[in-house]
Design an enzyme around this catalytic site. Sequence first.
Site, PDB file in Angstrom:
ATOM      1  N   ASP A 289       0.928  -1.308   0.043  1.00  0.00           N
ATOM      2  CA  ASP A 289      -0.102  -0.132  -0.227  1.00  0.00           C
ATOM      3  C   ASP A 289       0.889   1.141  -0.014  1.00  0.00           C
ATOM      4  O   ASP A 289       2.348   0.979   0.150  1.00  0.00           O
ATOM      5  CB  ASP A 289      -0.751  -0.039   1.030  1.00  0.00           C
ATOM      6  CG  ASP A 289      -2.100   0.908   1.197  1.00  0.00           C
ATOM      7  OD1 ASP A 289      -2.087   1.657  -0.044  1.00  0.00           O
ATOM      8  OD2 ASP A 289      -2.984   0.558   1.775  1.00  0.00           O
TER       9      ASP A 289
HETATM   10  C1  NOJ Z   1      -4.133   3.792   0.103  1.00  0.00           C
HETATM   11  C2  NOJ Z   1      -5.331   3.166   0.376  1.00  0.00           C
HETATM   12  O1  NOJ Z   1      -5.066   2.207   1.420  1.00  0.00           O
HETATM   13  C3  NOJ Z   1      -5.435   2.108  -0.720  1.00  0.00           C
HETATM   14  O2  NOJ Z   1      -6.404   1.454  -0.734  1.00  0.00           O
HETATM   15  C4  NOJ Z   1      -5.177   2.843  -2.008  1.00  0.00           C
HETATM   16  O3  NOJ Z   1      -5.633   1.850  -3.205  1.00  0.00           O
HETATM   17  C5  NOJ Z   1      -3.862   3.423  -2.119  1.00  0.00           C
HETATM   18  N1  NOJ Z   1      -3.625   4.349  -1.030  1.00  0.00           N
HETATM   19  C6  NOJ Z   1      -3.744   4.183  -3.698  1.00  0.00           C
HETATM   20  O4  NOJ Z   1      -4.278   5.259  -3.732  1.00  0.00           O
END
Ligand code: NOJ
Length: 746
Positions: A289
Site C-alpha cells: 500500500d
Molecule cells: C492507500 C489506500 O489504503 C489504498 O486502498 C489505495 O489503493 C492506495 N492508497 C492508492 O490510492
Amino acid sequence: MKKLGWSLLIFVFPIITLCTCSSGNGASNDEVDRKVDSLISLMTLDEKIGQLTLYANDLNPTGPQKTTFCENEISNGRVGGVFNVLGTDNVYRLQKQAVTNTRLRIPLLFGFDVIHGFRTIFPIPFAEACTWDPELIKKSATLAAKEATAWGLNWTFNPMVDIARDPRWGRVSEGSGEDIFLASLIAKAKVQGYQGDDLSAPYTMAACVKHFAAYGAPIGGRDYNTVDISERTLSEVYLPPYKAAVDAGVLSVMSSFNELDGMPCTANKKLLSQLLKDEWGFKGFVVSDWTSVKELTAHGIAKDEAHAAELALKAGLDMDMQSGIFSENLKKLVSNNLVDEQQIDNAVKRILRVKYLLGLFDNPYLYIDKKRQEEITASQEIMDLALLEAKKSIVLLKNENYSNSKLLPLKKNLRKIALIGPLASNRINLLGSWHGHADTSIVKTILESLSEKLPNTKIEYTQGASFTGTDKSGFNKAIQTVQKSEIVICVIGENNALSGEAASRSNIDIPGVQLDLLKELIKTGKPIVTIVMAGRPLILDWLEENLPAIIFTGQLGTRSGDAISAVLTGEYNPSGKLAMSFPRNVGQVPIFYNHKNTGRPFDAKDRYTSKYIDVSNEPLYPFGYGLSYTTFNYSDLVLDKQTISSTDTLKITFTLKNTGNFDGEETCQLYIRDMVASVTRPVKELKAFKKVYLKKGEQVIISFTLTANDLKFFNEDMIYQYEPGEFAVFVGGNSRDLIEEKFELL
Ligand code: NOJ
C-alpha cells in the site's frame, strides 16, 4: 548498452495465435512463463528493479506524501507502473516514454482506485453489498472497467474485501460489511467483473484485492491502527474473502498497512509467501500500500529504508507503491549479498506476467482510445445500471402508519412537500469517498429528481443545517418551510469526507446539528420521512423512537437522486438488506450477528450474564434487515431428512408469501448453528440466500440445499473439517427474525 527495438520485443513476445488454455490473451500459462523468463534473461538488475517500482502522479495524490517521481524515471527504466494518471493524453505520453525511450520497451501498468465507478459512480461498496446481489455487483464492476479502461487505465485497486465489524472505522464504506459468506461472493463477483473472460480485451482490467490482511480490524476502529486477532478469527472471519478473490483469479494483491501478530503485513512472510503464494497458489503479484514499505521503519521492525526494502522483498512483496525504496536500495542489497537476485527475478516475473496477460506487450496503447472513451463514458448502459444498483441498495428501516396508512410511498395527491437537509440539493456528497474521476455534471440532486417525478407538487427546499459544525442559523427557515407543508422529507447524514480512508470517527452519531434540526422539526407535528446517507452505520436510536419513516441509502453515486425519488414515490419498492449491524450506541461496538454464545449468554433475569447494564445486547437493526412496502411471511420450514451423512445433501424448503399490498422482492436468508462442537461456534452463520420477487398475494416454496462441506470449521488443530452432531437451521428475512429446525450430521 545498445537499445533493443520494439521489433525485438515482438520477436521475444511473438503474438500468440495458438491457444491451449485461458490466460486472457489466448496464451497458455506455460507459454506466458516461457516468454516472461526469456525477457527477464535480457534484463539488467536496474531494469528489473524498475519493474518493481510504482509511483503516483503527484498531481492527484491519494496518500500523505509526494515522491521523488519525475517523468525521467520512466525514460530511465526505473518505473514499472504509474497510478492516478488522468486523461488518455497523459497516459499516452507516459506509455510512449516507456516504450520508446527504454532499452527493452516494457510497457507500464496504469493503476487507479476505481472503487465504485470512474466517471459514472455506482453506490459505495457498503451500499452495493446491501443489494445482496453478486450478479448485479459483477455487472457494475464490468461496466466500471469498461469506462475506466477507455480512459487508458488497466489496473484497479479493487475489490476491497476487508470484513468490518466496527463502524467507527471509516473504510467500512469501501467494503462489503460484516459477513464472511456475503463478502466472499462479492469479492469473487468483482474480480470476475473487472477482469472478465478475456484480460487482453481493451475493456477489462487487472483487479487488486486489498488490504491483505485483516485491515478491517484495527483496534478501536482507528484507521492504520494495530490489529490483534487470534489465528482462528483471522482464518475463519478475515481471510475467506481474499481467498475467494484469489480463487477467482485476481491478478494482484495489496498488502495492508497494519501488523498481524507483531509483523506488519508488508513484511509478513507467513502471509505473503507461505499462505498467499505457496498455500493458495496465487500467481499474480503483491503490491504494497502507499509507502507501507517505508513505514516498516515507523513500525519499528526496520532500522532504515534499506532494511525495510530487504524485509519486504524477502517476505514476498513484489512491488513498492510510492516509497521509492526498492528503487533506491535493492541494487546495493544485492551487491552486499543481503538480497538474492533470484528473489527480484521472481517478483519481476509476476509483474511481467500480468502485463503480458493484459495484452500490453502486443499493444502498449491498447487501453488508449478516445473514440471508445466518448462512446462509453456515462453511456446509457452504464447510467441505467448505476440507477438499478442504486435503487437496489436502498434499505427501508421503518415505515409506520400515519393517519391510517403507511407514510411511504408518498401519496399521489400531495400538494406541498418540505425538502430539508444538507444532502437534499447536493451533488458531490452523494458520491461517497473514492469517487474516481466522477463527472459531477451528470449527477442529479434529490430535489431535481423529485421535482421531475412530482410535477404537480410544490417542493420547497431549504438546507436547515450543514454536515458539521454548530451553526443553527438555518433552523428557523427550515421550521417555517415545514409549517407550510403537508409532509417533510429530511435528507441528512455524512458528507464524503466523513468516511473512507483516514476518516475514522469515535462518535458515529449523525454529525453536526442535523439531529437537533430534526428535533425541532418534529415539534411542528408534521410527518417526517428521514433519509440517512452515510458511509457507515450511524446511531439512529432517536430516529427509530421518534420518527415514522426512515430510509438508509449509504451513498448511492451518480444516480442517487433518481433512485431515492423512485423509492419515495413508490415507483420502486425498496428491497435492500443491511450488510452490517447498526448499533444502538457506540459503546456496543464492535457488534456483529455471528458472535459466540459465551459461557454466560444473555439472560434478562440474571445479572451475572454477558450484557450491558445500560443498553441491550441487540443492535438497533440487525445484519440482513430491511423492510419493503409489502410484507413477507415465512412458514412451513421442512427438512427432507432429520439426519444426514457426510455425502448427503440436505434439502430445506419453506413457504414465502407476499402478504402485503405491493409486488416486491425479498432476500431469503439461511443461517446455521453448530450446537455442540470441539471448539466454540458462532450463534449463527449465513450459509445461503436467495432473492425472490413476488406479486402481492403470491406465495412460493423456496428451497436451499446444504452438504457437510457447508458445516466445516477449523478445529482445535486448525484443520478445516466438519464434525458430527446437531445443527440448527434458520430461515428468514434478517439475522434476527427467523424460523428454525434441527438436523443431525452423522
Ligand atoms: C492507500 C489506500 O489504503 C489504498 O486502498 C489505495 O489503493 C492506495 N492508497 C492508492 O490510492
